[in-house]
Design a protein around this motif. Structure first.
Motif, mmCIF file in Angstrom:
data_model
loop_
_atom_site.group_PDB
_atom_site.id
_atom_site.type_symbol
_atom_site.label_atom_id
_atom_site.label_comp_id
_atom_site.label_asym_id
_atom_site.label_seq_id
_atom_site.Cartn_x
_atom_site.Cartn_y
_atom_site.Cartn_z
ATOM 1 N N ALA A 283 10.718 12.172 -6.994
ATOM 2 C CA ALA A 283 9.352 11.649 -6.960
ATOM 3 C C ALA A 283 9.080 10.762 -8.163
ATOM 4 N N ALA A 284 9.646 11.102 -9.312
ATOM 5 C CA ALA A 284 9.453 10.285 -10.516
ATOM 6 C C ALA A 284 10.100 8.916 -10.351
ATOM 7 N N VAL A 285 11.278 8.876 -9.751
ATOM 8 C CA VAL A 285 11.940 7.585 -9.511
ATOM 9 C C VAL A 285 11.079 6.738 -8.571
ATOM 10 N N LEU A 286 10.610 7.341 -7.484
ATOM 11 C CA LEU A 286 9.753 6.606 -6.538
ATOM 12 C C LEU A 286 8.484 6.109 -7.222
ATOM 13 N N LEU A 287 7.817 6.991 -7.949
ATOM 14 C CA LEU A 287 6.570 6.591 -8.613
ATOM 15 C C LEU A 287 6.828 5.535 -9.681
ATOM 16 N N GLY A 288 7.907 5.680 -10.425
ATOM 17 C CA GLY A 288 8.241 4.678 -11.443
ATOM 18 C C GLY A 288 8.449 3.303 -10.835
ATOM 19 N N LEU A 289 9.161 3.250 -9.719
ATOM 20 C CA LEU A 289 9.366 1.965 -9.026
ATOM 21 C C LEU A 289 8.034 1.400 -8.528
ATOM 22 N N CYS A 290 7.176 2.274 -8.024
ATOM 23 C CA CYS A 290 5.864 1.814 -7.551
ATOM 24 C C CYS A 290 4.993 1.314 -8.700
ATOM 25 N N MET A 291 5.108 1.952 -9.858
ATOM 26 C CA MET A 291 4.347 1.477 -11.019
ATOM 27 C C MET A 291 4.856 0.117 -11.489
ATOM 28 N N LEU A 292 6.169 -0.075 -11.436
ATOM 29 C CA LEU A 292 6.725 -1.398 -11.781
ATOM 30 C C LEU A 292 6.234 -2.455 -10.794
ATOM 31 N N LEU A 293 6.209 -2.112 -9.518
ATOM 32 C CA LEU A 293 5.716 -3.036 -8.511
ATOM 33 C C LEU A 293 4.232 -3.325 -8.732
ATOM 34 N N HIS A 294 3.480 -2.311 -9.086
ATOM 35 C CA HIS A 294 2.054 -2.485 -9.396
ATOM 36 C C HIS A 294 1.890 -3.456 -10.581
ATOM 37 N N ALA A 295 2.683 -3.267 -11.626
ATOM 38 C CA ALA A 295 2.598 -4.141 -12.791
ATOM 39 C C ALA A 295 2.987 -5.576 -12.430
ATOM 40 N N LYS A 296 3.977 -5.715 -11.571
ATOM 41 C CA LYS A 296 4.442 -7.038 -11.153
ATOM 42 C C LYS A 296 3.377 -7.774 -10.335
ATOM 43 N N THR A 297 2.621 -7.030 -9.542
ATOM 44 C CA THR A 297 1.599 -7.667 -8.705
ATOM 45 C C THR A 297 0.404 -8.131 -9.518
ATOM 46 N N GLY A 298 0.297 -7.630 -10.770
ATOM 47 C CA GLY A 298 -0.765 -8.077 -11.657
ATOM 48 C C GLY A 298 -2.140 -7.580 -11.274
ATOM 49 N N GLN A 299 -2.208 -6.444 -10.552
ATOM 50 C CA GLN A 299 -3.515 -5.896 -10.220
ATOM 51 C C GLN A 299 -4.212 -5.420 -11.480
ATOM 52 N N SER A 300 -5.507 -5.556 -11.497
ATOM 53 C CA SER A 300 -6.290 -5.267 -12.703
ATOM 54 C C SER A 300 -6.245 -3.796 -13.059
ATOM 55 N N ASP A 301 -6.054 -3.528 -14.363
ATOM 56 C CA ASP A 301 -6.077 -2.149 -14.877
ATOM 57 C C ASP A 301 -7.234 -1.935 -15.770
#
Length: 131
Positions: free
Chosen positions: A113-131
């Motif tokens: 689950a950590a690997v999946l979530l980590g990849l999703c967080m990288l994808l989130h960062a790449k998409t540049g969605q506002s934090d």
């Protein structure tokens, strides 16, 4: 990959993390639920049961935050970081000590689950969605 597909993958990663953190919440039902869920004997007295029930409650809060991050991109970095620290922290603690099969099972689920979530967080960062 399309922005819509990216968003659905990110949401899926946070939903999976939420589900994994939701499972221990059943421990609030008491000692037998905790022992059955973790495959361990909590021994005599209530002290360890109380600690494990508190752990279950905290995981429930983390699950709720993961589910909220599915719909609120601005939550994803903070919530994802907390979930990763939780999962990878458990993996590290377990990996450095002798443990039985029930703990190994939890360790491998958390690692996946950590690997999946980590990849999703990288994808989130790449998409540049506002934090």
């Amino acid at each position: 990959m399309s922005p819509v597909m990216n968003e659905w993958l990110i949401r899926l990663g946070f939903a999976v993390a939420g589900l994994i953190h939701l499972i221990p919440l059943v421990g609030l039902l008491g000692r037998s639920a905790l022992e059955r869920g973790y495959g361990v004997d909590l021994g005599q007295g209530n002290d360890l049961t109380i600690l494990m029930q508190h752990r279950a409650l905290l995981f429930g809060l983390l699950a709720a935050a993961c589910f909220a991050a599915v719909l609120h991109p601005s939550w994803r970095t903070a919530v994802g970081t907390a979930a990763l620290v939780s999962m990878l922290g458990f993996v590290l603690i377990a990996a450095l000590q002798t443990h039985g099969a029930p703990i190994a099972k939890v360790m491998w689920v958390d690692l996946g689950a950590a690997v999946l979530l980590g990849l999703c967080m990288l994808l989130h960062a790449k998409t540049g969605q506002s934090d």
